[in-house]
Write a protein that holds these residues in place. Structure first.
Motif, short mmCIF file in Angstrom:
data_model
loop_
_atom_site.label_atom_id
_atom_site.label_comp_id
_atom_site.label_asym_id
_atom_site.label_seq_id
_atom_site.Cartn_x
_atom_site.Cartn_y
_atom_site.Cartn_z
N ALA A 102 0.81 -1.22 -0.14
CA ALA A 102 -0.30 -0.26 0.01
C ALA A 102 1.40 1.24 -0.02
CB ALA A 102 -0.94 -0.15 1.03
N HIS A 103 1.90 0.89 0.38
CA HIS A 103 2.69 2.42 0.61
C HIS A 103 3.25 2.99 -0.41
CE1 HIS A 103 6.22 4.96 2.61
NE2 HIS A 103 7.09 4.48 1.45
N GLU A 104 3.68 1.60 -1.21
CA GLU A 104 4.07 2.31 -2.94
C GLU A 104 3.06 2.55 -3.76
OE1 GLU A 104 7.51 1.67 -4.43
OE2 GLU A 104 7.85 0.68 -2.33
N VAL A 105 1.81 2.36 -3.19
CA VAL A 105 0.51 2.73 -4.57
C VAL A 105 0.66 4.60 -3.61
CG1 VAL A 105 -1.72 3.47 -4.26
CG2 VAL A 105 -0.82 1.06 -4.08
N GLY A 106 0.86 4.78 -2.29
CA GLY A 106 1.27 6.02 -1.66
C GLY A 106 2.03 6.82 -3.12
N LEU A 107 3.24 6.36 -2.77
CA LEU A 107 4.31 6.74 -3.10
C LEU A 107 4.21 7.48 -4.82
CD1 LEU A 107 7.58 5.14 -2.07
CD2 LEU A 107 6.55 7.41 -0.87
N ALA A 108 3.08 6.28 -5.95
CA ALA A 108 3.36 6.19 -6.70
C ALA A 108 2.28 7.53 -6.99
CB ALA A 108 2.43 5.07 -7.29
N ILE A 109 1.16 8.12 -6.11
CA ILE A 109 0.22 9.00 -6.05
C ILE A 109 1.32 10.39 -6.23
CG2 ILE A 109 -1.68 10.95 -4.96
CD1 ILE A 109 -2.02 7.69 -4.24
N LEU A 110 2.72 10.91 -5.02
CA LEU A 110 2.95 11.71 -4.69
C LEU A 110 2.99 12.76 -6.34
CD1 LEU A 110 4.68 11.08 -1.41
CD2 LEU A 110 2.91 12.39 -1.45
N GLY A 111 4.07 12.09 -6.81
CA GLY A 111 4.07 12.90 -8.37
C GLY A 111 3.95 13.15 -8.99
N PRO A 112 2.40 12.18 -9.78
CA PRO A 112 2.07 13.10 -10.84
C PRO A 112 1.01 14.33 -9.83
CG PRO A 112 1.65 10.70 -10.29
CD PRO A 112 2.40 10.38 -9.59
N LEU A 113 0.69 14.13 -8.46
CA LEU A 113 -0.51 15.17 -7.91
C LEU A 113 0.70 15.92 -7.43
CD1 LEU A 113 -2.46 15.73 -6.37
CD2 LEU A 113 -1.74 14.40 -4.10
N ARG A 114 2.11 16.61 -7.49
CA ARG A 114 2.56 16.87 -7.36
C ARG A 114 3.27 18.08 -8.70
NH1 ARG A 114 8.55 16.63 -4.59
NH2 ARG A 114 8.89 15.12 -6.93
N ARG A 115 2.77 17.81 -9.71
CA ARG A 115 2.64 17.86 -11.09
C ARG A 115 1.47 18.97 -10.93
NH1 ARG A 115 5.49 13.90 -12.36
NH2 ARG A 115 3.97 12.94 -13.03
N LEU A 116 0.40 18.31 -10.97
CA LEU A 116 -0.69 18.43 -10.70
C LEU A 116 -0.71 19.93 -9.73
CD1 LEU A 116 -3.55 17.56 -12.43
CD2 LEU A 116 -3.90 16.39 -10.49
N ASP A 117 -0.82 20.23 -8.98
CA ASP A 117 -1.58 21.13 -7.60
C ASP A 117 -0.75 20.58 -7.10
OD1 ASP A 117 -3.75 22.52 -7.51
OD2 ASP A 117 -3.12 22.49 -5.47
N GLU A 118 0.37 21.81 -6.92
CA GLU A 118 1.10 21.64 -4.82
C GLU A 118 0.89 21.58 -3.99
OE1 GLU A 118 3.82 24.78 -5.97
OE2 GLU A 118 5.50 23.59 -6.64
N VAL A 119 -0.71 22.55 -4.16
CA VAL A 119 -1.29 22.71 -2.72
C VAL A 119 -1.97 21.52 -2.18
CG1 VAL A 119 -2.83 24.01 -1.19
CG2 VAL A 119 -1.55 25.12 -2.00
N ALA A 120 -2.14 21.00 -2.96
CA ALA A 120 -3.31 19.11 -3.37
C ALA A 120 -1.74 18.21 -2.30
CB ALA A 120 -3.73 19.19 -4.54
N TYR A 121 -0.67 18.54 -3.24
CA TYR A 121 0.48 17.79 -3.00
C TYR A 121 0.26 17.76 -1.78
CZ TYR A 121 4.76 16.07 -2.37
OH TYR A 121 6.10 16.07 -2.02
N LEU A 122 0.01 18.80 -1.12
CA LEU A 122 0.95 19.19 0.23
C LEU A 122 -0.73 18.45 1.33
CD1 LEU A 122 2.69 22.90 0.59
CD2 LEU A 122 3.40 20.65 0.86
N ARG A 123 -1.43 18.85 1.21
CA ARG A 123 -1.95 17.75 1.90
C ARG A 123 -2.64 16.25 2.06
NH1 ARG A 123 -7.73 21.36 -0.68
NH2 ARG A 123 -7.22 23.62 0.35
N PHE A 124 -2.07 15.84 0.47
CA PHE A 124 -2.50 14.54 0.56
C PHE A 124 -0.89 14.56 1.00
CE2 PHE A 124 -1.12 10.34 -1.14
CZ PHE A 124 -2.55 9.54 -1.70
N ALA A 125 0.30 14.51 0.93
CA ALA A 125 1.93 14.69 1.49
C ALA A 125 1.53 14.40 3.21
CB ALA A 125 3.04 15.11 1.21
N SER A 126 0.91 15.38 3.46
CA SER A 126 0.72 16.21 5.14
C SER A 126 -0.07 14.96 5.77
CB SER A 126 0.11 16.96 5.53
OG SER A 126 -1.73 16.87 5.32
N VAL A 127 -0.92 14.31 5.01
CA VAL A 127 -1.78 13.11 5.33
C VAL A 127 -1.15 11.55 5.40
CG1 VAL A 127 -3.63 11.62 5.18
CG2 VAL A 127 -3.93 13.91 5.40
#
Length: 174
Positions: A102-127
């Motif tokens: 499951a940890h790998e799924v989260g890591l796979a999400i972080l990169g594309p989300l950071r490119r999409l929207d930095e604020v959303a990335y920070l929210r997701f990464a914080s959790v």
């Protein structure tokens, strides 16, 4: 394999080809009973291994729903979320493993989300990364800024301030 026309179970594979992305196999089949031909596509089943050790099939919509929460109130469309979900699934399939922690799924999400929207990335990464203080946010923001400066090739913020304060234009003397 059941024939889609007559529901007979006796079918024969005529031809098999690996799809372009390597994540599926296309098979041309014929039914021994009605002699009609049909095509099947076999996909590799991705399985997510949770922290508890339990396994469940990977569901793209489940991954996207977590990202959707992080994107609430942000200018991110459903189409962009769908593309992000596809990108995450493609990255996981490309890894070639049938079971993904499951940890790998989260890591796979972080990169594309950071490119999409930095604020959303920070929210997701914080959790996802369990930020416990403002210092965790500050460190992540500093990393984002450093990467942005590196990508632009521009001087760092403190260097820009120094350059801006060195005004080389002649000042009128009165």
């Amino acid at each position: 394999m059941h024939c889609p026309y007559c529901r007979a179970t006796d079918t024969r594979v005529l031809d098999s080809r690996v799809a372009e992305d390597g994540g599926s196999i296309r098979r041309r089949r014929t039914c021994s009973t009605c002699e009609r031909r049909f095509t099947t596509v076999e996909l590799m089943q991705l399985t997510v291994v949770k922290r508890s050790g339990a396994t469940e099939p990977f569901v793209r919509e489940k991954a996207v729903s977590g990202v959707r929460k992080a994107c609430k109130g942000r200018p991110v469309s459903e189409d962009q979320l769908a593309c992000l979900g596809q990108e995450v699934e493609d990255a996981l399939r490309t890894a070639g493993a049938a079971e993904i922690p499951a940890h790998e799924v989260g890591l796979a999400i972080l990169g594309p989300l950071r490119r999409l929207d930095e604020v959303a990335y920070l929210r997701f990464a914080s959790v996802y990364r369990a930020f416990s203080s403002a210092a965790d946010f500050e460190a992540e923001i500093a990393m984002l800024r450093a990467e942005a400066v590196e990508q632009r090739g521009a001087p760092a913020t403190s260097e820009r301030r120094d350059l801006e304060s060195d005004d080389l234009t002649p000042q009128p003397t009165g």
